[in-house]
Scaffold this active site. Sequence first.
Site: not given
Length: 409
Positions: A158, A382
Amino acid sequence: MTMELDEQARAILRLNDMGGYTLPTHGLYPYQWNWDSAFAAWGFATFDPDRAWTEMETLMSGQWEDGMVPHILFHRPDAGYFPGPDVWQGRGPIPSSGISQPPVAASFMAKMLDLDPSGEPRARALWSKLKKWHAWFMEWRLDKGAVCITHPWEAGRDNAPDWDVAMMAIDASDVGEYTRRDTSHVDPAMRPTKFDYDRYLKLVQIGVSVGWDHEKLREINPFRVADPTMTFTLLRAQRDLLAMGRRFGEDVSEISEWITTLEIGAETLWNPELGAYDSRDALTGMFNNVRSNASALCWYAGINDPRAVPATKRMLDAAEYAIASFDPEAEGFEPLRYWRGPVWPIMNYLVGSGMEEQGQIEMAARIRQDTARLMELNGFAEYYDPNEGTPAGGGSFTWTAAVWLGWAG
Ligand code: 9WN
């Protein structure tokens, strides 16, 4: 110890299993994400092949008429994530986003077939859908043979520094008011900034304004960047699709041509000054001069490039845990802010397994050991701080658990 972690990893997959599709993690990501789901399928394949094939089938059931497989499938509304289906207004059979994600599904399907040859009929049924998706990339996303993203979310990385220059050129002054949800699940200091989000949303609004018409978007979208993640994952996926196609007796001549095109495209991403594969702005033709872990995906794509070794080694040595998403020695390195420094097990798997295949044994071993160490010490997060190993972002993360089961553990 390993046995215990195996069980924990399997439990995470079960925990995030919504029946037919798997969430990346509850809370932060309450939908089916494209490349996460391919990792999930592979994780399931290590202990529940039937469930693994179902995951792939659900993912491909969201395919648009034109071949695109969206980056998010919104199976059931959930107020915990923004932007949701009402904002995206995708035009597929299932409410979805309007962009895609790194096409790793065919490559994981090949792995699933190795683990479970009895799944061949299901793989055959999926093969032509995957081919249609790959054809969509070849038709709509190429620049000089390299694969472009039209939104930072499409690369799966991102807020990588790769997009900074292109993001600055986007006017988001009229984006309007909105409420983020991600920052209520995790520390805002670990997430993309408001500057980034304004532009993420602006690009969604532009896509919606033309009904996600790819032809129109190619004309008006203010963001189009040729990306090593996309180019290398698609090149690899085409090779895997071709091998499976041969096995199934399909005509694979078109796929051979795609491979040649992508190999030429990959070379256009080599930035000699950086000593690395780099993202290139397709609107300006300029390299972004960002050394990231995406450069090291060349091995995964089947390109054993000696030119890429020195800078990759330097990146490995610059952090305690390899391989940082952004060069730890570069200005602007942030060890906890998402794709601007942290180490990601999924990227480690793609990079490390590619190195193993291409005989880059030393670098591969380092990456694999570091990946295992991170999970042994700090669980299935994550991502992690590459210096301290601190777990960050969402916890009980599906694709991290899958990487343990399929490779690192
Ligand atoms: C936007 C789900 C996804 C990953 C991406 C990661 C992150 C989403 C977000 O989470 O992106 O797609 O809202 O931040 O960057 O790679 O697929 O895990």
